[in-house]
Design a protein around this motif. Sequence first.
Motif, PDB file in Angstrom:
ATOM      1  N   UNK A   7       0.844  -1.187   0.000  1.00  0.00           N
ATOM      2  CA  UNK A   7       0.000   0.000   0.000  1.00  0.00           C
ATOM      3  C   UNK A   7       0.880   1.239   0.000  1.00  0.00           C
ATOM      4  N   UNK A   8       0.674   2.072  -0.996  1.00  0.00           N
ATOM      5  CA  UNK A   8       1.381   3.338  -1.104  1.00  0.00           C
ATOM      6  C   UNK A   8       0.352   4.419  -1.381  1.00  0.00           C
ATOM      7  N   UNK A  24       4.073  11.617  -0.350  1.00  0.00           N
ATOM      8  CA  UNK A  24       4.003  10.199  -0.678  1.00  0.00           C
ATOM      9  C   UNK A  24       4.381   9.414   0.573  1.00  0.00           C
ATOM     10  N   UNK A  25       3.696   8.302   0.824  1.00  0.00           N
ATOM     11  CA  UNK A  25       4.008   7.476   1.984  1.00  0.00           C
ATOM     12  C   UNK A  25       3.520   6.053   1.764  1.00  0.00           C
ATOM     13  N   UNK A  26       4.048   5.133   2.565  1.00  0.00           N
ATOM     14  CA  UNK A  26       3.532   3.771   2.547  1.00  0.00           C
ATOM     15  C   UNK A  26       2.701   3.492   3.806  1.00  0.00           C
ATOM     16  N   UNK A  58      -2.074   3.217  -4.162  1.00  0.00           N
ATOM     17  CA  UNK A  58      -1.353   2.460  -5.184  1.00  0.00           C
ATOM     18  C   UNK A  58      -0.819   1.165  -4.579  1.00  0.00           C
ATOM     19  N   UNK A  59      -0.667   0.140  -5.405  1.00  0.00           N
ATOM     20  CA  UNK A  59      -0.049  -1.103  -4.943  1.00  0.00           C
ATOM     21  C   UNK A  59       1.387  -1.237  -5.440  1.00  0.00           C
ATOM     22  N   UNK A  60       1.783  -0.395  -6.376  1.00  0.00           N
ATOM     23  CA  UNK A  60       3.149  -0.429  -6.903  1.00  0.00           C
ATOM     24  C   UNK A  60       3.842   0.889  -6.586  1.00  0.00           C
ATOM     25  N   UNK A  61       4.991   0.798  -5.927  1.00  0.00           N
ATOM     26  CA  UNK A  61       5.703   1.976  -5.473  1.00  0.00           C
ATOM     27  C   UNK A  61       6.097   2.903  -6.617  1.00  0.00           C
ATOM     28  N   UNK A  62       6.521   2.362  -7.736  1.00  0.00           N
ATOM     29  CA  UNK A  62       6.947   3.215  -8.851  1.00  0.00           C
ATOM     30  C   UNK A  62       5.785   4.030  -9.424  1.00  0.00           C
TER      31      UNK A  62
END
Length: 97
Positions: A7-8, A24-26, A58-62
């Motif tokens: 999770x991002x 931005x954070x996780x 988002x599920x993908x960090x990039x």
Amino acid sequence: MPQREYHFYVYILASRSRTLYTGFTNYILLRIKQHREKRPLTHTAKYNIGRLVYYEHFTYVLNAIAREKELKDWNRAKKIALIEQENPTWEDLAADW
């Protein structure tokens, strides 16, 4: 073995006078808490920014990093339009977290 879910978040905070901060954070709960602690010498403390007015998951960090960069490149009017599309009254989305 089950695949781990990631999770991002890309988020926008605002002050009462609508000064904006994009981040931005996780771990969004902890990050909002940190902003609200008003640590000295930080942008969010200086301008009293602590209300979560917009976020995306988002599920993908990039993908999240790319989106944060995209939003940071936007002008103020475009960010305001994005916020008002999802949150027209600028309510604090994390008020009851």
